[in-house]
Scaffold this active site. Structure first.
Site, PDB file in Angstrom:
ATOM      1  N   MET A 269      44.447  20.407   8.816  1.00 33.93           N
ATOM      2  CA  MET A 269      44.848  19.026   9.065  1.00 33.93           C
ATOM      3  C   MET A 269      45.318  18.395   7.781  1.00 33.93           C
ATOM      4  O   MET A 269      44.660  18.484   6.747  1.00 33.93           O
ATOM      5  CB  MET A 269      43.677  18.223   9.655  1.00 33.93           C
ATOM      6  N   ASN A 271      45.372  15.646   6.114  1.00 37.30           N
ATOM      7  CA  ASN A 271      44.877  14.419   5.491  1.00 37.30           C
ATOM      8  C   ASN A 271      45.496  14.254   4.107  1.00 37.30           C
ATOM      9  O   ASN A 271      45.535  15.196   3.320  1.00 37.30           O
ATOM     10  CB  ASN A 271      43.353  14.468   5.359  1.00 37.30           C
ATOM     11  N   GLU A 302      50.699  22.509   5.541  1.00 36.45           N
ATOM     12  CA  GLU A 302      49.978  21.261   5.254  1.00 36.45           C
ATOM     13  C   GLU A 302      50.532  20.576   4.007  1.00 36.45           C
ATOM     14  O   GLU A 302      50.593  19.339   3.947  1.00 36.45           O
ATOM     15  CB  GLU A 302      48.476  21.551   5.087  1.00 36.45           C
ATOM     16  N   HIS A 305      53.505  18.616   4.885  1.00 32.77           N
ATOM     17  CA  HIS A 305      53.133  17.376   5.573  1.00 32.77           C
ATOM     18  C   HIS A 305      52.938  16.203   4.604  1.00 32.77           C
ATOM     19  O   HIS A 305      53.012  15.041   5.026  1.00 32.77           O
ATOM     20  CB  HIS A 305      51.837  17.569   6.353  1.00 32.77           C
TER      21      HIS A 305
END
Length: 855
Positions: A269, A271, A302, A305
């Site tokens: 994820m 974050n 990630e 992202h």
């Protein structure tokens, strides 16, 4: 999930009324095993005298004050919302509550390590779960700064989006308080809190703007010896250098931590500055190269992202592809061009695109820019279209406009929309500016329509073997009839000296029902013609009769791994589409897979082999087919190079396809050490995989599984044990597993997922018919009472696809016809199961036709 949904219309209306500035969030994580304290101070502007709501899921709300006025929680708080009325132009909201830890991987997940009793926490907020931890306007286009203050036991670390401060120790109660600096303006779903006695190590790199970026790697104590942090830092540096160079925009955050956390639902994820990863990527046993490569792709996914999604975020979830498709494409090209995994596009083809093609042929297919009406729609759209089809289409777009113009447009997009929210048109505008191409028609056909096209060659040749005509036909399914433009390669392959090698290549634009290719006239017809060579286009391909015969006889002789992957995929598509018999696919795989060198291609093909044998072969021949592949896999394991990746894959595939006591005896002796294969180590995880295989055929029992767990009393061991127990094939054992999964609701997410996988093992098909009615009876209660993640594990995981018979098809159709008012997301999950069964029945009928013709 009554009372926890949010519609797109509600989010749009709320955005017209308010704008958020800042959150000050104080969390007390010292209040025991069930709850934690949460205090939120939210500053936002609003239209004077308007009203709206803020989101919160809490066990108890003690205080709500708006602009100094105390509100009664019993009057304004219900389900997941706090009603806010009589708003002013400038507002300060204070909410003091107790929220609950979860064991579902949503919100703030709490885990107790069975090895040493240590407690670990981590947050997972995408899609709408920051509201499980603090009061928040839970939608991506209400960005704000977030300042966290967290009180924890003194021995713990706390990691968040901002660099870690020096904690203030409180000796009196052996606690510590960590006060983090405010983040930049970001969406709530990428904030993060990770806390516990994590081990850590640190490094750094220098960004293109001269800043020193601290790097951290974290993991729990009992796994720390297996964390290869130096390698992770190396891949991270390679990704940073690649993305900063190609995007032309420096890394946007102050630090970059990577945390391996227990019982994680996804791969990772994004974050902001604090990425969480599944512990599957901490290798305590030998893993395949496919898993090693996937870890690198995930690391770079990630990292991508941080720009795609975190710096620039979609306005609403219909543009989720602006996050996921781009991260999937960017991570693959970065892996191929910046790391040692140079065949990453082959991996993407064999794994990602096969996922996309399957998803795009389900009744639930949707455009890449999807229609997302509410949060429940979002949950089910983290799928093969949003990730892999979107990534495939971006590869096609980059080829169409040119890679340099593509990267230049992406860079301008980041610069123009930094810290803001966007829609698809915002990106296309920048790509049009840098490429000079009008993308409106392209967008309509590729981003706003569903379905996958099929391309086939039309070849005519003279008596001398010279091509007199070459054309490409394009078809589309009746339900989704869009004919699209494609940029693709056509490769000619010639067999010489035992190798099938490309001898000619052209790159062309294809559009319409038929495209003539005059460039190929006058060429000598080769042994194999491969459409979409280099895999630029998103399309299914077909081989002409001569090429297909060459591929079947010489697939292992093709030197290019991407070309092999394309042919493997074409053969699988024809089998899934009931155009060729499943029995032929078994022969193709068993005859050629032993020479395949790409780990992910082997992994994907072996999974498809099992599907073909257990679902697509005519039922009359299924037992023989399963025995054939089990025997074939064991032969392949014997002939594989000692200690090789293929050897490991063939052994694990064999263990999952056991048919009789002879097979079980082989696995039992391998596991005990009585029988060996040169170079094969029966390490902890492989021992478990072999035990699951034994359980599926009834060659072990619950007591043996318990003994294995006692010897590996870890969270991973517990997952394997749950899978093995649920795989035991008797009705009595299945009922125990069913009760654990469905009638109780205390099992954590990873145990639910693992047990469901064991429950529907193909070796259990003979008893799963006893649970069909129970399955349909549990759908509505489970959907209404469990969180989405657990509900989806049960609804998808327990669907008895391996029955693949007309009775299951009819029962599924009946449920759908009598539950038309069920949640659309629930109906989608059930309809996808039905589609798999209907496809299996069509494939069985085709395979039966081949049987009859052979007779």
């Amino acid at each position: 999930m009554p009372g926890e949904n949010l519609t797109r219309i509600e989010a749009q209306e709320r955005r017209t009324l308010i704008d958020t500035q800042s959150y000050e969030i104080s969390l007390d994580l010292t209040k025991g095993a069930e709850i934690f304290g949460s205090r939120s101070v939210v500053r936002f502007t609003a239209k004077a005298e308007s009203f709206t709501f803020i989101d919160l899921i809490a066990r108890d709300v003690r205080e709500i004050s708006l602009n100094g006025e105390q509100l009664d929680p019993n009057e304004v708080f219900a389900d997941s919302r706090i009603t806010l009325t009589n708003l002013q132009e400038e507002n300060v909201l204070v909410v003091d509550a107790d929220c609950a830890y979860t064991n579902t991987g949503e919100g703030l997940h709490r885990f107790v390590d069975p090895v040493d009793g240590e407690v670990y926490l981590y947050s997972q907020f995408e899609v709408p779960d920051s509201r499980r931890v603090f009061a928040v306007f839970e939608q991506p286009d209400l960005k704000a700064t977030f300042q966290f203050t967290v009180t924890v036991p003194a021995a713990w670390q706390v990691i968040s989006n901002s660099p870690a401060p020096e904690p203030i120790k409180h000796d009196a109660n052996d606690t510590a308080t960590w006060g983090f600096e405010a983040t930049p303006r970001i969406s709530s779903y990428i904030t993060a809190i990770v806390a516990g006695p994590y081990e850590s190590t640190f490094s750094e790199l220098t960004s293109t703007d001269g800043r020193v970026i601290p790097l951290g790697v974290y993991g729990r104590k009992s796994l720390w010896q297996h964390v290869d942090a130096d390698y992770l830092f190396d891949k991270t540096r390679e990704g940073f250098a690649y993305f900063e160079s190609k995007f032309g925009v420096p890394y946007p955050f102050a630090k970059y931590d990577q945390l391996f956390v227990p019982e994680f639902n996804a791969g990772a994820m994004e974050n902001a500055g604090a990425v969480t990863f599944t512990e599957t990527y901490v290798f305590r046993s030998k893993v395949t190269d496919a898993v090693k490569e996937r870890r690198v792709v995930t690391i770079l996914h990630e990292l991508a992202h941080m720009w795609f999604g975190d710096l620039v975020t979609m306005r609403w979830w219909n543009d989720l592809w602006l996050n996921e498709s781009f991260a999937e494409w960017a991570s693959t090209i970065a892996t191929a061009e910046a790391t040692e995994w140079t065949e990453a596009w082959t991996t993407f083809n064999s794994s990602g695109k096969s996922w996309a093609y399957r998803q795009d042929q389900l009744p639930s297919t949707h455009p890449i820019v999807a229609e997302i009406n509410d949060l429940e729609d979002v949950y089910v759209n983290f799928d093969g279209i949003t990730y892999a089809k979107g990534g495939s289409v971006l590869k096609q777009l980059a080829a169409w406009v040119g890679i340099d113009a593509f990267f230049a447009g992406v860079g301008q997009y980041f610069q123009k929309h930094a810290w803001g929210n966007t829609e698809v048109t915002d990106l296309l505008t920048e790509l049009e500016a840098t490429s000079g191409r009008d993308l409106s028609a392209w967008s309509k056909k590729w981003l706003e329509t569903s379905g996958v096209n099929t391309l086939s060659p039309v070849i005519a040749e003279g008596a001398d073997g010279v091509i007199s005509r070459f054309a490409i036909t394009q078809t589309a399914p009746a339900d989704y009839p869009t004919i699209r433009p494609h940029r693709l390669g056509v490769g000619f392959y010639t067999l010489a000296d035992g190798s099938l090698t490309r001898t000619h290549y052209v790159e062309i634009d294809v559009d319409g029902d038929r495209t003539e290719v005059p460039e190929l006239q006058g060429q000598k017809r080769p042994d194999l013609v491969l459409l979409n060579d280099n895999d630029l286009a998103y399309t299914k391909i077909r081989l002409d009769e001569r090429s297909l015969a060459t591929a079947i006889a010489h697939l292992g002789d093709i030197t290019d791994p991407l070309a092999r992957s394309l042919i493997w995929g074409a053969a699988w598509d024809q089998t899934r589409d009931a155009e060729s018999p499943a029995s032929d696919y078994l022969d193709l795989v068993l005859g050629n897979i032993g020479r395949e060198t790409e780990s992910t291609t082997v992994r994907t093909t072996l999974a498809q082999l099992r599907t073909a044998a257990t679902l697509y072969v005519t039922p009359a021949d299924r037992d023989a087919a399963r025995r054939k592949i089990a025997d074939g896999l064991w032969d392949l394991a014997h002939s594989a190079q000692a200690g090789s990746d293929n050897q490991l894959q063939f052994v694990t595939a064999f263990s999952s396809t056991l048919v009789d006591t002879e097979h079980a005896g082989i696995i039992g002796r391998l596991r005990s050490g009585e029988e060996t294969l040169p170079g094969l180590e029966i390490d902890t995880d492989l021992s478990w995989q072999l035990l699951v295989g034994l359980a599926s055929i009834g060659a072990t029992d619950a007591a043996s599984i318990d003994a294995a767990l006692a010897g590996d009393n870890t969270s991973k061991g517990a997952e394997f044990a749950a899978q093995a127990r649920a795989a035991l094939p008797s009705v009595a054992d299945k009922r125990i597993a069913w009760e654990t999964l469905v009638e109780k609701d205390d099992a954590p997410n990873t145990i639910v997922r693992s047990a469901a996988l064991g429950f529907v093992h193909p070796n259990s098909a003979g008893v799963l018919g006893d649970f069909v009615q129970s399955y349909f009876d549990m759908l509505l209660p489970v959907w209404e009472s469990r969180t989405y993640q657990i509900a989806s594990y049960l609804i998808v995981g327990l669907y008895p696809t391996s029955l693949a018979n007309t009775e299951l098809r009819d029962a599924t159709r009946a449920w759908l016809s009598t539950n038309t008012d069920a949640a659309p997301a629930l109906r989608r999950l059930v309809s996808e199961g039905l589609a798999d069964v209907e496809r299996a029945l069509a494939a069985q009928a085709r395979d039966a036709e081949e049987d009859e013709s052979d007779d």
